[in-house]
Design a protein around this motif. Structure first.
Motif, PDB file in Angstrom:
ATOM      1  N   ASP A   1       0.885  -1.162   0.000  1.00 48.78           N
ATOM      2  CA  ASP A   1       0.000   0.000   0.000  1.00 48.78           C
ATOM      3  C   ASP A   1       0.929   1.219   0.000  1.00 48.78           C
ATOM      4  OD1 ASP A   1      -1.840   2.003   0.420  1.00 48.78           O
ATOM      5  OD2 ASP A   1      -2.822   1.024   2.112  1.00 48.78           O
ATOM      6  N   TYR A   2       1.040   1.865  -1.152  1.00 49.01           N
ATOM      7  CA  TYR A   2       2.044   2.914  -1.377  1.00 49.01           C
ATOM      8  C   TYR A   2       1.347   4.255  -1.531  1.00 49.01           C
ATOM      9  CZ  TYR A   2       6.527   4.730  -3.167  1.00 49.01           C
ATOM     10  OH  TYR A   2       7.712   5.417  -3.342  1.00 49.01           O
ATOM     11  N   THR A   3       1.582   5.173  -0.594  1.00 48.49           N
ATOM     12  CA  THR A   3       1.019   6.514  -0.665  1.00 48.49           C
ATOM     13  C   THR A   3       2.133   7.476  -1.034  1.00 48.49           C
ATOM     14  OG1 THR A   3      -0.638   5.985   0.995  1.00 48.49           O
ATOM     15  CG2 THR A   3      -0.193   8.329   0.603  1.00 48.49           C
TER      16      THR A   3
ATOM     17  N   PHE B   1      -2.053  -3.052 -14.823  1.00 52.25           N
ATOM     18  CA  PHE B   1      -2.457  -1.731 -14.333  1.00 52.25           C
ATOM     19  C   PHE B   1      -3.970  -1.581 -14.385  1.00 52.25           C
ATOM     20  CE2 PHE B   1      -3.691   2.640 -15.054  1.00 52.25           C
ATOM     21  CZ  PHE B   1      -2.942   3.346 -14.141  1.00 52.25           C
ATOM     22  N   GLU B   2      -4.561  -1.110 -13.284  1.00 55.91           N
ATOM     23  CA  GLU B   2      -5.988  -0.799 -13.243  1.00 55.91           C
ATOM     24  C   GLU B   2      -6.175   0.496 -12.469  1.00 55.91           C
ATOM     25  OE1 GLU B   2      -8.106  -3.990 -11.386  1.00 55.91           O
ATOM     26  OE2 GLU B   2      -7.174  -5.511 -12.651  1.00 55.91           O
ATOM     27  N   CYS B   3      -7.181   1.269 -12.859  1.00 50.60           N
ATOM     28  CA  CYS B   3      -7.522   2.465 -12.101  1.00 50.60           C
ATOM     29  C   CYS B   3      -8.191   2.026 -10.809  1.00 50.60           C
ATOM     30  CB  CYS B   3      -8.457   3.370 -12.892  1.00 50.60           C
ATOM     31  SG  CYS B   3      -7.641   4.112 -14.314  1.00 50.60           S
ATOM     32  N   GLY B   4      -7.941   2.778  -9.740  1.00 55.98           N
ATOM     33  CA  GLY B   4      -8.535   2.464  -8.449  1.00 55.98           C
ATOM     34  C   GLY B   4      -9.852   3.184  -8.241  1.00 55.98           C
ATOM     35  N   SER B   5     -10.123   3.562  -7.003  1.00 54.81           N
ATOM     36  CA  SER B   5     -11.407   4.160  -6.658  1.00 54.81           C
ATOM     37  C   SER B   5     -11.526   5.628  -7.066  1.00 54.81           C
ATOM     38  CB  SER B   5     -11.670   4.023  -5.156  1.00 54.81           C
ATOM     39  OG  SER B   5     -10.650   4.698  -4.434  1.00 54.81           O
ATOM     40  N   ASN B   6     -10.406   6.250  -7.460  1.00 56.91           N
ATOM     41  CA  ASN B   6     -10.457   7.627  -7.952  1.00 56.91           C
ATOM     42  C   ASN B   6      -9.327   7.829  -8.957  1.00 56.91           C
ATOM     43  OD1 ASN B   6      -8.006   8.756  -6.634  1.00 56.91           O
ATOM     44  ND2 ASN B   6      -9.139   8.318  -4.759  1.00 56.91           N
TER      45      ASN B   6
ATOM     46  N   GLU C   1      -5.627   6.975  -7.831  1.00 56.16           N
ATOM     47  CA  GLU C   1      -5.339   5.683  -7.208  1.00 56.16           C
ATOM     48  C   GLU C   1      -5.203   4.637  -8.306  1.00 56.16           C
ATOM     49  OE1 GLU C   1      -7.178   4.055  -3.454  1.00 56.16           O
ATOM     50  OE2 GLU C   1      -8.117   2.752  -4.945  1.00 56.16           O
ATOM     51  N   PHE C   2      -4.152   3.822  -8.192  1.00 55.61           N
ATOM     52  CA  PHE C   2      -3.881   2.795  -9.180  1.00 55.61           C
ATOM     53  C   PHE C   2      -3.672   1.470  -8.461  1.00 55.61           C
ATOM     54  CE2 PHE C   2      -1.491   6.733 -10.170  1.00 55.61           C
ATOM     55  CZ  PHE C   2      -2.441   7.291 -11.006  1.00 55.61           C
ATOM     56  N   VAL C   3      -4.165   0.418  -9.063  1.00 54.01           N
ATOM     57  CA  VAL C   3      -3.996  -0.916  -8.496  1.00 54.01           C
ATOM     58  C   VAL C   3      -3.214  -1.739  -9.509  1.00 54.01           C
ATOM     59  CG1 VAL C   3      -5.162  -2.969  -7.641  1.00 54.01           C
ATOM     60  CG2 VAL C   3      -6.169  -0.700  -7.233  1.00 54.01           C
ATOM     61  N   LEU C   4      -2.119  -2.303  -9.048  1.00 54.29           N
ATOM     62  CA  LEU C   4      -1.255  -3.119  -9.901  1.00 54.29           C
ATOM     63  C   LEU C   4      -1.273  -4.541  -9.365  1.00 54.29           C
ATOM     64  CD1 LEU C   4       1.758  -0.636  -9.947  1.00 54.29           C
ATOM     65  CD2 LEU C   4      -0.194  -0.685 -11.490  1.00 54.29           C
ATOM     66  N   ASN C   5      -1.621  -5.480 -10.217  1.00 58.87           N
ATOM     67  CA  ASN C   5      -1.652  -6.889  -9.839  1.00 58.87           C
ATOM     68  C   ASN C   5      -0.635  -7.645 -10.664  1.00 58.87           C
ATOM     69  OD1 ASN C   5      -3.978  -7.180  -7.928  1.00 58.87           O
ATOM     70  ND2 ASN C   5      -5.023  -6.178  -9.629  1.00 58.87           N
ATOM     71  N   GLY C   6       0.148  -8.451  -9.986  1.00 62.35           N
ATOM     72  CA  GLY C   6       1.128  -9.259 -10.691  1.00 62.35           C
ATOM     73  C   GLY C   6       2.126  -9.864  -9.739  1.00 62.35           C
TER      74      GLY C   6
ATOM     75  N   LEU D   1      -0.344  -4.257  -5.557  1.00 57.58           N
ATOM     76  CA  LEU D   1       0.298  -3.004  -5.161  1.00 57.58           C
ATOM     77  C   LEU D   1      -0.704  -1.881  -5.435  1.00 57.58           C
ATOM     78  CD1 LEU D   1       3.865  -1.931  -6.217  1.00 57.58           C
ATOM     79  CD2 LEU D   1       2.030  -0.315  -5.900  1.00 57.58           C
ATOM     80  N   THR D   2      -1.100  -1.189  -4.379  1.00 60.63           N
ATOM     81  CA  THR D   2      -2.017  -0.058  -4.522  1.00 60.63           C
ATOM     82  C   THR D   2      -1.219   1.218  -4.319  1.00 60.63           C
ATOM     83  OG1 THR D   2      -3.829  -1.377  -3.624  1.00 60.63           O
ATOM     84  CG2 THR D   2      -4.131   1.019  -3.663  1.00 60.63           C
ATOM     85  N   MET D   3      -1.303   2.124  -5.293  1.00 61.98           N
ATOM     86  CA  MET D   3      -0.578   3.392  -5.220  1.00 61.98           C
ATOM     87  C   MET D   3      -1.586   4.532  -5.203  1.00 61.98           C
ATOM     88  SD  MET D   3       2.278   4.957  -7.787  1.00 61.98           S
ATOM     89  CE  MET D   3       3.320   6.307  -7.247  1.00 61.98           C
ATOM     90  N   ARG D   4      -1.455   5.414  -4.213  1.00 59.82           N
ATOM     91  CA  ARG D   4      -2.301   6.591  -4.109  1.00 59.82           C
ATOM     92  C   ARG D   4      -1.448   7.845  -4.202  1.00 59.82           C
ATOM     93  NH1 ARG D   4      -3.636   3.141  -0.493  1.00 59.82           N
ATOM     94  NH2 ARG D   4      -5.640   2.115  -0.598  1.00 59.82           N
ATOM     95  N   LEU D   5      -1.852   8.760  -5.070  1.00 58.86           N
ATOM     96  CA  LEU D   5      -1.178  10.049  -5.188  1.00 58.86           C
ATOM     97  C   LEU D   5      -2.015  11.069  -4.432  1.00 58.86           C
ATOM     98  CD1 LEU D   5      -0.432   9.850  -9.017  1.00 58.86           C
ATOM     99  CD2 LEU D   5       1.131   9.341  -7.137  1.00 58.86           C
ATOM    100  N   THR D   6      -1.373  11.793  -3.518  1.00 60.22           N
ATOM    101  CA  THR D   6      -2.087  12.700  -2.635  1.00 60.22           C
ATOM    102  C   THR D   6      -1.421  14.061  -2.639  1.00 60.22           C
ATOM    103  OG1 THR D   6      -2.628  10.820  -1.206  1.00 60.22           O
ATOM    104  CG2 THR D   6      -2.876  13.002  -0.256  1.00 60.22           C
ATOM    105  N   VAL D   7      -2.234  15.109  -2.688  1.00 56.62           N
ATOM    106  CA  VAL D   7      -1.727  16.467  -2.624  1.00 56.62           C
ATOM    107  C   VAL D   7      -1.658  16.899  -1.160  1.00 56.62           C
ATOM    108  CG1 VAL D   7      -2.134  18.883  -3.231  1.00 56.62           C
ATOM    109  CG2 VAL D   7      -2.721  17.072  -4.842  1.00 56.62           C
TER     110      VAL D   7
END
Length: 134
Positions: free
Chosen positions: A78-80, A107-112, A115-120, A125-131
């Motif tokens: 879970d990567y922020t 690569f898949e788009c997440g809930s917004n 947010e990106f969800v990577l499966n493999g 691996l869930t990556m969230r970009l936050t301001v």
């Protein structure tokens, strides 16, 4: 924000600057710190490793950590990633999508949109970009 950052137009010049200096950053990273991080991650026994990156820019650090094997293990991630300039996130999304495929992730788009969800490789691996200016 530094004077250097203020002098760039975040929508174009600063993104190009960050993207172009990736190899310089690779050489400048402290090897001792990277080894210590790898050792700490190797001892992690939980189901999900939580990572916080401050000042993510265009998203160069996560693929760097994956390519170097620092985030290897039988766990999800879970990567922020935080930055003060949300205009950099478009470049980060493009880069994440590109390197995810190179590293064997779907690569898949997440809930917004940031947010990106990577499966493999047997994990997610869930990556969230936050301001944030913290």
């Amino acid at each position: 924000m530094t004077d250097v950052m203020k002098s760039f137009d975040a929508s174009s010049d600063f993104k190009r600057y960050l993207e172009s200096k990736e190899t310089v950053d690779d050489r400048a990273l402290d090897v001792t710190t990277m080894v210590a991080l790898g050792e700490a991650v190797a001892e992690f026994k939980g189901p999900t490793l939580r990572v916080l990156e401050v000042g993510c820019g265009v998203g160069n650090m996560l693929p760097r950590l994956l390519r170097r094997g620092i985030l290897e293990g039988a766990f999800d991630i879970d990567y922020t990633a935080i930055d003060i300039q949300d205009k950099l996130f478009e470049a980060a999304r493009f880069r994440v999508e590109r390197w995810a495929e190179e590293l064997g992730f779907k690569f898949e788009c997440g809930s917004n949109e940031h947010e990106f969800v990577l499966n493999g490789n047997g994990r997610t691996l869930t990556m969230r970009l936050t301001v944030s200016s913290l």
